[in-house]
Design a protein around this motif. Structure first.
Motif, PDB file in Angstrom:
ATOM      1  N   PRO A 188      80.877   8.466  10.826  1.00  0.00           N
ATOM      2  CA  PRO A 188      81.648   7.790   9.767  1.00  0.00           C
ATOM      3  C   PRO A 188      82.588   6.709  10.299  1.00  0.00           C
ATOM      4  CG  PRO A 188      81.569  10.145   9.348  1.00  0.00           C
ATOM      5  CD  PRO A 188      80.943   9.939  10.696  1.00  0.00           C
ATOM      6  N   LYS A 189      82.944   6.790  11.587  1.00  0.00           N
ATOM      7  CA  LYS A 189      83.852   5.780  12.159  1.00  0.00           C
ATOM      8  C   LYS A 189      83.127   4.724  12.994  1.00  0.00           C
ATOM      9  CE  LYS A 189      88.134   8.368  12.120  1.00  0.00           C
ATOM     10  NZ  LYS A 189      87.696   9.397  11.196  1.00  0.00           N
ATOM     11  N   ARG A 190      81.840   4.917  13.249  1.00  0.00           N
ATOM     12  CA  ARG A 190      81.117   3.966  14.100  1.00  0.00           C
ATOM     13  C   ARG A 190      79.699   3.762  13.578  1.00  0.00           C
ATOM     14  NH1 ARG A 190      80.258   6.839  18.361  1.00  0.00           N
ATOM     15  NH2 ARG A 190      78.018   6.873  18.200  1.00  0.00           N
ATOM     16  N   VAL A 191      79.408   2.549  13.162  1.00  0.00           N
ATOM     17  CA  VAL A 191      78.073   2.226  12.657  1.00  0.00           C
ATOM     18  C   VAL A 191      77.280   1.610  13.810  1.00  0.00           C
ATOM     19  CG1 VAL A 191      76.773   0.848  11.006  1.00  0.00           C
ATOM     20  CG2 VAL A 191      78.997   1.809  10.347  1.00  0.00           C
ATOM     21  N   ASN A 192      76.207   2.277  14.225  1.00  0.00           N
ATOM     22  CA  ASN A 192      75.380   1.731  15.317  1.00  0.00           C
ATOM     23  C   ASN A 192      74.273   0.830  14.779  1.00  0.00           C
ATOM     24  OD1 ASN A 192      76.899   3.193  17.062  1.00  0.00           O
ATOM     25  ND2 ASN A 192      75.413   4.830  17.345  1.00  0.00           N
ATOM     26  N   GLU A 193      73.591   1.325  13.771  1.00  0.00           N
ATOM     27  CA  GLU A 193      72.425   0.585  13.287  1.00  0.00           C
ATOM     28  C   GLU A 193      72.162   0.951  11.836  1.00  0.00           C
ATOM     29  OE1 GLU A 193      67.776   0.697  14.391  1.00  0.00           O
ATOM     30  OE2 GLU A 193      69.168   0.851  16.050  1.00  0.00           O
ATOM     31  N   VAL A 194      72.130  -0.044  10.964  1.00  0.00           N
ATOM     32  CA  VAL A 194      71.918   0.216   9.531  1.00  0.00           C
ATOM     33  C   VAL A 194      70.418   0.163   9.244  1.00  0.00           C
ATOM     34  CG1 VAL A 194      72.383  -0.638   7.204  1.00  0.00           C
ATOM     35  CG2 VAL A 194      74.183  -0.731   8.931  1.00  0.00           C
ATOM     36  N   PHE A 195      69.920   1.203   8.564  1.00  0.00           N
ATOM     37  CA  PHE A 195      68.498   1.220   8.171  1.00  0.00           C
ATOM     38  C   PHE A 195      68.279   0.585   6.820  1.00  0.00           C
ATOM     39  CE2 PHE A 195      68.586   5.548  10.214  1.00  0.00           C
ATOM     40  CZ  PHE A 195      68.100   5.078  11.396  1.00  0.00           C
ATOM     41  N   ALA A 196      69.136   0.933   5.883  1.00  0.00           N
ATOM     42  CA  ALA A 196      68.890   0.506   4.509  1.00  0.00           C
ATOM     43  C   ALA A 196      70.222   0.324   3.796  1.00  0.00           C
ATOM     44  CB  ALA A 196      68.054   1.556   3.779  1.00  0.00           C
ATOM     45  N   THR A 197      70.292  -0.708   2.955  1.00  0.00           N
ATOM     46  CA  THR A 197      71.462  -0.893   2.098  1.00  0.00           C
ATOM     47  C   THR A 197      70.962  -1.141   0.679  1.00  0.00           C
ATOM     48  OG1 THR A 197      71.490  -3.263   2.553  1.00  0.00           O
ATOM     49  CG2 THR A 197      72.920  -1.892   3.902  1.00  0.00           C
ATOM     50  N   TYR A 198      71.680  -0.621  -0.277  1.00  0.00           N
ATOM     51  CA  TYR A 198      71.337  -0.857  -1.682  1.00  0.00           C
ATOM     52  C   TYR A 198      72.602  -1.289  -2.406  1.00  0.00           C
ATOM     53  CZ  TYR A 198      67.639   2.443  -0.309  1.00  0.00           C
ATOM     54  OH  TYR A 198      66.634   3.096   0.346  1.00  0.00           O
ATOM     55  N   ASP A 199      72.482  -2.324  -3.223  1.00  0.00           N
ATOM     56  CA  ASP A 199      73.594  -2.771  -4.070  1.00  0.00           C
ATOM     57  C   ASP A 199      73.266  -2.309  -5.483  1.00  0.00           C
ATOM     58  OD1 ASP A 199      75.391  -4.050  -5.681  1.00  0.00           O
ATOM     59  OD2 ASP A 199      75.120  -6.031  -4.798  1.00  0.00           O
ATOM     60  N   ILE A 200      73.809  -1.142  -5.867  1.00  0.00           N
ATOM     61  CA  ILE A 200      73.400  -0.587  -7.158  1.00  0.00           C
ATOM     62  C   ILE A 200      74.203  -1.141  -8.327  1.00  0.00           C
ATOM     63  CG2 ILE A 200      72.425   1.524  -6.194  1.00  0.00           C
ATOM     64  CD1 ILE A 200      74.976   2.957  -7.123  1.00  0.00           C
ATOM     65  N   ALA A 201      75.328  -1.813  -8.042  1.00  0.00           N
ATOM     66  CA  ALA A 201      76.080  -2.425  -9.148  1.00  0.00           C
ATOM     67  C   ALA A 201      75.375  -3.685  -9.639  1.00  0.00           C
ATOM     68  CB  ALA A 201      77.495  -2.758  -8.703  1.00  0.00           C
ATOM     69  N   ASN A 202      74.716  -4.397  -8.714  1.00  0.00           N
ATOM     70  CA  ASN A 202      74.096  -5.687  -9.072  1.00  0.00           C
ATOM     71  C   ASN A 202      72.581  -5.699  -8.942  1.00  0.00           C
ATOM     72  OD1 ASN A 202      76.706  -7.055  -9.389  1.00  0.00           O
ATOM     73  ND2 ASN A 202      76.898  -6.710  -7.198  1.00  0.00           N
ATOM     74  N   GLY A 203      72.026  -4.689  -8.297  1.00  0.00           N
ATOM     75  CA  GLY A 203      70.573  -4.686  -8.074  1.00  0.00           C
ATOM     76  C   GLY A 203      69.820  -4.560  -9.385  1.00  0.00           C
ATOM     77  N   SER A 204      68.720  -5.298  -9.503  1.00  0.00           N
ATOM     78  CA  SER A 204      67.948  -5.230 -10.746  1.00  0.00           C
ATOM     79  C   SER A 204      67.324  -3.839 -10.852  1.00  0.00           C
ATOM     80  CB  SER A 204      66.854  -6.291 -10.757  1.00  0.00           C
ATOM     81  OG  SER A 204      65.945  -6.034  -9.723  1.00  0.00           O
ATOM     82  N   GLY A 205      67.258  -3.331 -12.059  1.00  0.00           N
ATOM     83  CA  GLY A 205      66.635  -2.019 -12.272  1.00  0.00           C
ATOM     84  C   GLY A 205      67.621  -0.872 -12.314  1.00  0.00           C
ATOM     85  N   PHE A 206      68.840  -1.063 -11.763  1.00  0.00           N
ATOM     86  CA  PHE A 206      69.794   0.053 -11.751  1.00  0.00           C
ATOM     87  C   PHE A 206      70.602   0.152 -13.048  1.00  0.00           C
ATOM     88  CE2 PHE A 206      69.193  -0.489  -7.129  1.00  0.00           C
ATOM     89  CZ  PHE A 206      68.808   0.813  -6.834  1.00  0.00           C
ATOM     90  N   ALA A 207      70.803  -0.985 -13.727  1.00  0.00           N
ATOM     91  CA  ALA A 207      71.559  -0.955 -14.989  1.00  0.00           C
ATOM     92  C   ALA A 207      70.858  -0.022 -15.972  1.00  0.00           C
ATOM     93  CB  ALA A 207      71.657  -2.357 -15.569  1.00  0.00           C
ATOM     94  N   GLY A 208      71.661   0.741 -16.709  1.00  0.00           N
ATOM     95  CA  GLY A 208      71.077   1.675 -17.670  1.00  0.00           C
ATOM     96  C   GLY A 208      70.775   3.040 -17.073  1.00  0.00           C
TER      97      GLY A 208
END
Length: 204
Positions: free
Chosen positions: A142-162
């Motif tokens: 939680p204090k050290r990010v080595n490598e990000v696999f995946a990120t999702y923007d669910i506030a703005n990503g299409s398909g998440f609304a509703g």
């Protein structure tokens, strides 16, 4: 090697130097909803309670354990939840994760074959109404990010609304090797139990 997976992509968790990934974190960062006051005067904040949860299954796709705000640690100690955040960021985006689930593969019960991460909006706030809400699945702590696999923007990503629930991703064991499937799909479910059932039926 930064990997940012698109929805539906799968990767092996073996690093380029041949070593295996041991510690995975799933971090969720979100904000409270800003509401305008009566006649447009003033603003108030409405708390948003998003809940990250983790479901563990055996090779027969039977549920073994669930880690969520009411049970913060798996029986084997491999999965730990940072605790329930009931409000989201009230003063704008502080850039920090509000909830983090950590997974240590070295402690995981050998009978576990699938580790699924899901997200539910506890009070039913539609993902599309939240000012910002992002998910990171990464190697590290939680204090050290080595490598990000995946990120999702669910506030703005299409398909998440509703929607008020989603499946973030599933780690699965194939021929003794752990792999990751970046799902990132909203579901029609309302509650955690329903989302876990959807994972069992559609994503293992």
């Amino acid at each position: 090697m930064a990997i940012n997976l698109q929805k539906g992509q799968r990767i092996s968790l073996e690093k380029s130097n041949g070593s295996k990934l041991q510690n995975i974190c799933v971090g969720i960062n979100w904000g409270a909803i800003e509401k305008k006051g009566m006649f447009g005067f003033g603003k108030s904040k409405e708390a948003v309670d998003l809940d990250a949860s983790c479901a563990l299954f055996n090779e027969n796709k039977q549920l073994v354990d669930v880690v969520y705000f009411g049970s913060l640690k798996s029986k084997d100690g491999a999965v730990k939840h940072s605790g329930d955040d009931l409000t989201g960021d009230m003063g704008g985006d502080d850039g920090l994760d509000n909830e983090v689930i950590t997974l240590d593969f070295s402690q995981l019960n050998p009978a576990v074959n699938y580790v699924a991460f899901v997200l539910n909006s506890f009070r039913g706030h539609d993902f599309g109404t939240i000012p910002f809400a992002s998910i990171r699945i990464y190697e590290g702590t939680p204090k050290r990010v080595n490598e990000v696999f995946a990120t999702y923007d669910i506030a703005n990503g299409s398909g998440f609304a509703g929607h008020v629930s989603m499946v973030m991703g599933v780690f699965y064991k194939k021929n003794g090797e752990w792999k990751f499937n970046a799902i990132g799909e909203p579901t029609k479910d309302k509650k955690l139990e329903e989302t876990v059932n959807t994972v069992t039926q559609s994503y293992l």
